[in-house]
Design an enzyme around this catalytic site. Structure first.
Site, PDB file in Angstrom:
ATOM      1  N   HIS A   1     -26.292 -24.631  79.082  1.00 42.27           N
ATOM      2  CA  HIS A   1     -25.279 -23.641  79.444  1.00 42.27           C
ATOM      3  C   HIS A   1     -25.365 -23.285  80.917  1.00 42.27           C
ATOM      4  O   HIS A   1     -26.329 -23.604  81.602  1.00 42.27           O
ATOM      5  CB  HIS A   1     -25.393 -22.379  78.565  1.00 42.27           C
ATOM      6  CG  HIS A   1     -26.389 -21.389  79.036  1.00 42.27           C
ATOM      7  ND1 HIS A   1     -26.049 -20.313  79.821  1.00 42.27           N
ATOM      8  CD2 HIS A   1     -27.728 -21.295  78.856  1.00 42.27           C
ATOM      9  CE1 HIS A   1     -27.135 -19.603  80.081  1.00 42.27           C
ATOM     10  NE2 HIS A   1     -28.160 -20.179  79.512  1.00 42.27           N
ATOM     11  N   CYS A   2     -24.290 -22.633  81.392  1.00 37.93           N
ATOM     12  CA  CYS A   2     -24.225 -22.129  82.764  1.00 37.93           C
ATOM     13  C   CYS A   2     -23.413 -20.836  82.728  1.00 37.93           C
ATOM     14  O   CYS A   2     -23.387 -20.159  81.701  1.00 37.93           O
ATOM     15  CB  CYS A   2     -23.614 -23.169  83.703  1.00 37.93           C
ATOM     16  SG  CYS A   2     -21.899 -23.585  83.340  1.00 37.93           S
ATOM     17  N   ARG A   3     -22.748 -20.500  83.797  1.00 36.05           N
ATOM     18  CA  ARG A   3     -21.969 -19.260  83.836  1.00 36.05           C
ATOM     19  C   ARG A   3     -20.707 -19.366  82.992  1.00 36.05           C
ATOM     20  O   ARG A   3     -20.408 -18.486  82.196  1.00 36.05           O
ATOM     21  CB  ARG A   3     -21.614 -18.899  85.285  1.00 36.05           C
ATOM     22  CG  ARG A   3     -20.874 -17.573  85.423  1.00 36.05           C
ATOM     23  CD  ARG A   3     -20.553 -17.246  86.864  1.00 36.05           C
ATOM     24  NE  ARG A   3     -19.801 -18.294  87.536  1.00 36.05           N
ATOM     25  CZ  ARG A   3     -18.479 -18.457  87.449  1.00 36.05           C
ATOM     26  NH1 ARG A   3     -17.753 -17.658  86.723  1.00 36.05           N
ATOM     27  NH2 ARG A   3     -17.901 -19.440  88.102  1.00 36.05           N
TER      28      ARG A   3
ATOM     29  N   ILE B   1     -22.588 -18.236  79.749  1.00 37.88           N
ATOM     30  CA  ILE B   1     -23.196 -16.927  79.549  1.00 37.88           C
ATOM     31  C   ILE B   1     -22.139 -15.817  79.608  1.00 37.88           C
ATOM     32  O   ILE B   1     -22.290 -14.786  78.955  1.00 37.88           O
ATOM     33  CB  ILE B   1     -24.357 -16.674  80.541  1.00 37.88           C
ATOM     34  CG1 ILE B   1     -25.222 -15.504  80.073  1.00 37.88           C
ATOM     35  CG2 ILE B   1     -23.856 -16.495  81.954  1.00 37.88           C
ATOM     36  CD1 ILE B   1     -26.544 -15.360  80.815  1.00 37.88           C
TER      37      ILE B   1
END
Length: 100
Positions: free
Chosen positions: A63-65, A92
């Site tokens: 995952h990332c932003r 996120i």
């Protein structure tokens, strides 16, 4: 492999399931807010494959932003022979919206 929803990810985290979980955001982003994943920024991922090579045949959740960088990381890992990589669309940001 099919992506994972933020709802499924939250359930797995809440159930304290063990799985390979990688956050490809920059260190400063990770320090501001994280879900407990291993932090390997996207730009350094090609140079840090030795850290995750033992998980090549296991499910890896990335995952990332927002889901964009992690989608790129998924594509990259697939070119390196990782077959069970799952992205978290929405990242996120979407995960935190579940908690509001």
């Amino acid at each position: 492999m099919e992506d994972i929803t933020v709802e499924e990810l939250k359930q797995r985290i809440d159930n304290k399931e063990e799985f390979v979980f990688i956050d490809v955001r920059e260190e400063w982003e990770y320090e501001e807010d994280n879900l407990g994943a291993l932090n390997i920024p996207l730009g350094t991922l090609p140079h840090q494959l030795d850290q995750i090579d033992k998980y090549k045949n296991e499910e890896i959740v990335i995952h990332c932003r927002s889901g964009a960088r992690s989608a790129n990381a998924k594509k990259f890992l697939e070119t390196k022979g990782y077959r069970k990589v799952r992205n978290v669309p929405g990242g996120i940001n979407a995960y935190r919206e579940l908690e509001d």
